[in-house]
Design a protein around this motif. Sequence first.
Motif, PDB file in Angstrom:
ATOM      1  N   MET A  67      -2.134  39.375 -34.650  1.00  0.00           N
ATOM      2  CA  MET A  67      -2.349  37.987 -35.077  1.00  0.00           C
ATOM      3  C   MET A  67      -1.561  37.717 -36.358  1.00  0.00           C
ATOM      4  O   MET A  67      -1.668  38.468 -37.328  1.00  0.00           O
ATOM      5  N   HIS A  68      -0.776  36.657 -36.351  1.00  0.00           N
ATOM      6  CA  HIS A  68       0.074  36.301 -37.486  1.00  0.00           C
ATOM      7  C   HIS A  68      -0.474  35.018 -38.102  1.00  0.00           C
ATOM      8  O   HIS A  68      -0.485  33.969 -37.466  1.00  0.00           O
ATOM      9  N   ARG A  69      -0.914  35.095 -39.344  1.00  0.00           N
ATOM     10  CA  ARG A  69      -1.524  33.947 -40.004  1.00  0.00           C
ATOM     11  C   ARG A  69      -0.461  33.164 -40.781  1.00  0.00           C
ATOM     12  O   ARG A  69       0.290  33.734 -41.576  1.00  0.00           O
ATOM     13  N   VAL A  70      -0.400  31.846 -40.511  1.00  0.00           N
ATOM     14  CA  VAL A  70       0.526  30.940 -41.196  1.00  0.00           C
ATOM     15  C   VAL A  70      -0.289  30.017 -42.084  1.00  0.00           C
ATOM     16  O   VAL A  70      -1.126  29.256 -41.584  1.00  0.00           O
ATOM     17  N   GLY A  71      -0.056  30.082 -43.376  1.00  0.00           N
ATOM     18  CA  GLY A  71      -0.792  29.255 -44.322  1.00  0.00           C
ATOM     19  C   GLY A  71       0.080  28.151 -44.898  1.00  0.00           C
ATOM     20  O   GLY A  71       1.116  28.434 -45.516  1.00  0.00           O
ATOM     21  N   TYR A  72      -0.300  26.902 -44.655  1.00  0.00           N
ATOM     22  CA  TYR A  72       0.417  25.761 -45.221  1.00  0.00           C
ATOM     23  C   TYR A  72      -0.198  25.410 -46.573  1.00  0.00           C
ATOM     24  O   TYR A  72      -1.417  25.264 -46.686  1.00  0.00           O
ATOM     25  N   VAL A  73       0.659  25.269 -47.574  1.00  0.00           N
ATOM     26  CA  VAL A  73       0.220  24.902 -48.921  1.00  0.00           C
ATOM     27  C   VAL A  73       0.523  23.423 -49.130  1.00  0.00           C
ATOM     28  O   VAL A  73       1.688  23.008 -49.194  1.00  0.00           O
ATOM     29  N   LEU A  74      -0.533  22.617 -49.227  1.00  0.00           N
ATOM     30  CA  LEU A  74      -0.395  21.165 -49.333  1.00  0.00           C
ATOM     31  C   LEU A  74      -0.918  20.688 -50.679  1.00  0.00           C
ATOM     32  O   LEU A  74      -1.997  21.095 -51.117  1.00  0.00           O
ATOM     33  N   GLY A  75      -0.164  19.817 -51.305  1.00  0.00           N
ATOM     34  CA  GLY A  75      -0.620  19.177 -52.529  1.00  0.00           C
ATOM     35  C   GLY A  75      -0.748  17.686 -52.293  1.00  0.00           C
ATOM     36  O   GLY A  75      -0.216  17.145 -51.313  1.00  0.00           O
TER      37      GLY A  75
ATOM     38  N   ALA B 224       3.615  22.279 -34.836  1.00  0.00           N
ATOM     39  CA  ALA B 224       3.713  22.233 -33.380  1.00  0.00           C
ATOM     40  C   ALA B 224       4.537  23.400 -32.840  1.00  0.00           C
ATOM     41  O   ALA B 224       4.312  23.871 -31.717  1.00  0.00           O
ATOM     42  N   VAL B 225       5.493  23.873 -33.621  1.00  0.00           N
ATOM     43  CA  VAL B 225       6.305  25.016 -33.193  1.00  0.00           C
ATOM     44  C   VAL B 225       5.426  26.244 -32.978  1.00  0.00           C
ATOM     45  O   VAL B 225       5.544  26.944 -31.967  1.00  0.00           O
ATOM     46  N   PHE B 226       4.532  26.502 -33.893  1.00  0.00           N
ATOM     47  CA  PHE B 226       3.655  27.667 -33.774  1.00  0.00           C
ATOM     48  C   PHE B 226       2.634  27.475 -32.653  1.00  0.00           C
ATOM     49  O   PHE B 226       2.288  28.428 -31.946  1.00  0.00           O
ATOM     50  N   GLU B 227       2.181  26.244 -32.474  1.00  0.00           N
ATOM     51  CA  GLU B 227       1.256  25.948 -31.371  1.00  0.00           C
ATOM     52  C   GLU B 227       1.900  26.252 -30.024  1.00  0.00           C
ATOM     53  O   GLU B 227       1.317  26.940 -29.173  1.00  0.00           O
ATOM     54  N   PHE B 228       3.130  25.761 -29.823  1.00  0.00           N
ATOM     55  CA  PHE B 228       3.790  25.954 -28.540  1.00  0.00           C
ATOM     56  C   PHE B 228       4.318  27.375 -28.380  1.00  0.00           C
ATOM     57  O   PHE B 228       4.507  27.839 -27.250  1.00  0.00           O
ATOM     58  N   ALA B 229       4.537  28.073 -29.479  1.00  0.00           N
ATOM     59  CA  ALA B 229       4.899  29.490 -29.387  1.00  0.00           C
ATOM     60  C   ALA B 229       3.736  30.283 -28.797  1.00  0.00           C
ATOM     61  O   ALA B 229       3.939  31.197 -27.988  1.00  0.00           O
ATOM     62  N   ASN B 230       2.517  29.929 -29.189  1.00  0.00           N
ATOM     63  CA  ASN B 230       1.345  30.590 -28.596  1.00  0.00           C
ATOM     64  C   ASN B 230       1.288  30.349 -27.091  1.00  0.00           C
ATOM     65  O   ASN B 230       1.005  31.267 -26.309  1.00  0.00           O
ATOM     66  N   LEU B 231       1.575  29.106 -26.685  1.00  0.00           N
ATOM     67  CA  LEU B 231       1.549  28.789 -25.255  1.00  0.00           C
ATOM     68  C   LEU B 231       2.651  29.532 -24.516  1.00  0.00           C
ATOM     69  O   LEU B 231       2.430  30.074 -23.424  1.00  0.00           O
ATOM     70  N   ALA B 232       3.845  29.582 -25.104  1.00  0.00           N
ATOM     71  CA  ALA B 232       4.959  30.270 -24.451  1.00  0.00           C
ATOM     72  C   ALA B 232       4.719  31.772 -24.379  1.00  0.00           C
ATOM     73  O   ALA B 232       5.125  32.428 -23.409  1.00  0.00           O
ATOM     74  N   ALA B 233       4.059  32.323 -25.391  1.00  0.00           N
ATOM     75  CA  ALA B 233       3.782  33.761 -25.414  1.00  0.00           C
ATOM     76  C   ALA B 233       2.610  34.140 -24.524  1.00  0.00           C
ATOM     77  O   ALA B 233       2.429  35.306 -24.176  1.00  0.00           O
ATOM     78  N   GLY B 234       1.798  33.152 -24.156  1.00  0.00           N
ATOM     79  CA  GLY B 234       0.639  33.430 -23.308  1.00  0.00           C
ATOM     80  C   GLY B 234      -0.532  34.022 -24.047  1.00  0.00           C
ATOM     81  O   GLY B 234      -1.479  34.507 -23.432  1.00  0.00           O
ATOM     82  N   GLU B 235      -0.489  33.980 -25.380  1.00  0.00           N
ATOM     83  CA  GLU B 235      -1.592  34.503 -26.192  1.00  0.00           C
ATOM     84  C   GLU B 235      -1.534  33.866 -27.576  1.00  0.00           C
ATOM     85  O   GLU B 235      -0.475  33.394 -28.001  1.00  0.00           O
ATOM     86  N   PRO B 236      -2.654  33.847 -28.297  1.00  0.00           N
ATOM     87  CA  PRO B 236      -2.677  33.222 -29.626  1.00  0.00           C
ATOM     88  C   PRO B 236      -2.075  34.138 -30.684  1.00  0.00           C
ATOM     89  O   PRO B 236      -2.787  34.796 -31.450  1.00  0.00           O
ATOM     90  N   PHE B 237      -0.749  34.179 -30.754  1.00  0.00           N
ATOM     91  CA  PHE B 237      -0.074  35.034 -31.739  1.00  0.00           C
ATOM     92  C   PHE B 237      -0.218  34.464 -33.142  1.00  0.00           C
ATOM     93  O   PHE B 237      -0.439  35.192 -34.106  1.00  0.00           O
ATOM     94  N   TYR B 238      -0.083  33.128 -33.271  1.00  0.00           N
ATOM     95  CA  TYR B 238      -0.153  32.479 -34.583  1.00  0.00           C
ATOM     96  C   TYR B 238      -1.511  31.806 -34.782  1.00  0.00           C
ATOM     97  O   TYR B 238      -2.063  31.186 -33.878  1.00  0.00           O
ATOM     98  N   VAL B 239      -2.016  31.905 -36.003  1.00  0.00           N
ATOM     99  CA  VAL B 239      -3.165  31.125 -36.452  1.00  0.00           C
ATOM    100  C   VAL B 239      -2.709  30.326 -37.667  1.00  0.00           C
ATOM    101  O   VAL B 239      -2.176  30.902 -38.626  1.00  0.00           O
ATOM    102  N   VAL B 240      -2.891  29.016 -37.626  1.00  0.00           N
ATOM    103  CA  VAL B 240      -2.388  28.134 -38.674  1.00  0.00           C
ATOM    104  C   VAL B 240      -3.545  27.556 -39.478  1.00  0.00           C
ATOM    105  O   VAL B 240      -4.513  27.038 -38.904  1.00  0.00           O
ATOM    106  N   ASP B 241      -3.450  27.643 -40.805  1.00  0.00           N
ATOM    107  CA  ASP B 241      -4.446  27.061 -41.711  1.00  0.00           C
ATOM    108  C   ASP B 241      -3.750  26.147 -42.706  1.00  0.00           C
ATOM    109  O   ASP B 241      -2.614  26.417 -43.117  1.00  0.00           O
ATOM    110  N   ASN B 242      -4.456  25.096 -43.118  1.00  0.00           N
ATOM    111  CA  ASN B 242      -3.980  24.231 -44.195  1.00  0.00           C
ATOM    112  C   ASN B 242      -4.768  24.536 -45.460  1.00  0.00           C
ATOM    113  O   ASN B 242      -6.007  24.576 -45.426  1.00  0.00           O
TER     114      ASN B 242
END
Length: 315
Positions: free
Chosen positions: A1-9, A21-39
């Motif tokens: 599992m690869h965690r992607v953290g967005y830093v927003l101000g 959306a790139v990470f979302e569709f990468a999970n679909l293309a990979a067939g598994e939830p490789f990325y987890v995205v947090d804000n």
Amino acid sequence: MHRVGYVLGHGFQVMALASQAVFEFANLAAGEPFYVVDNGSLEGGEVCASIGMRVTTRPLVTRSRADTWMVAGVIDPLASPVSQELLAFLRRVAPKARRIAGICTGGFVLAEAGLLDRRRATTHWAYAEQMQQRHPDIQVEADRIFILDGPFWTSAGMTAAIDMALGMVEKDLGADIARSVAHRLVMHHRRAGGQSQHSEMLELAPRSDRIQQALDYARRNLATRLGVEQLAEQANLSPRQFSRVFTAETGQSPARAIEALRLEAARVMVEHGRLPLEVIARETGFRDRRHLREVFQRGFGVAPQSMRRQSRVAE
């Protein structure tokens, strides 16, 4: 599992979220939830984007961890001082992350944190000069879609963050997955990091449909002879009328504009592929390899072979 953290101000530019959306569709293309995205944000809770929409975030604390950190930019980085608390946070987490990226003017935040010193970087073209002036230890390359130097990634403005995220997916999951994601996102192609931020078609920007139609025809037929007669026919004008209207609407002569379109197409082929220069010259309408090299040298200040090497390093 690869965690992607967005830093927003507060006041972050909302296009930064499009790259998720790139990470979302990468999970679909990979067939598994490789990325987890947090804000995330310093205080947590709701953060207001520049357009006024609100996004719920988690607080960034000492124990926060991510494999990839994505720092969003703002509309005007010169009018938005970066908090010392955020800079300290980034300095603390950078050595523990696989990569840390500045989206658009988010590169200014990485620069303020000292993370880009003695490294190559890019940002939105409108602020590249200011970044170089403020941070002379950084090698700012203004005309790039995105750049990675070690674990640090920086992108140009707006949609370039999508290309950068696709570059990350390619590094993590391979070229096939990245191409699949680009296809799902209805992207014509994934732009290489070394590609220019500017487009000749956008620079020309004719006002009338008939001149646009002639330019579209030219772009589809670069390998053929494209004289004023052929272009005027597409615009349903006489050659003399066409030349006059074209110059009035674009600020360039037809011959100069066609050469610029040929050069842009050749640059993409040089950066993206491995075709011999003879083939690239033929397919983009240059007389031969020598003619291509002459125009490249005049337009970009480097030979095609040098640009190809630079592009491979940038990716």
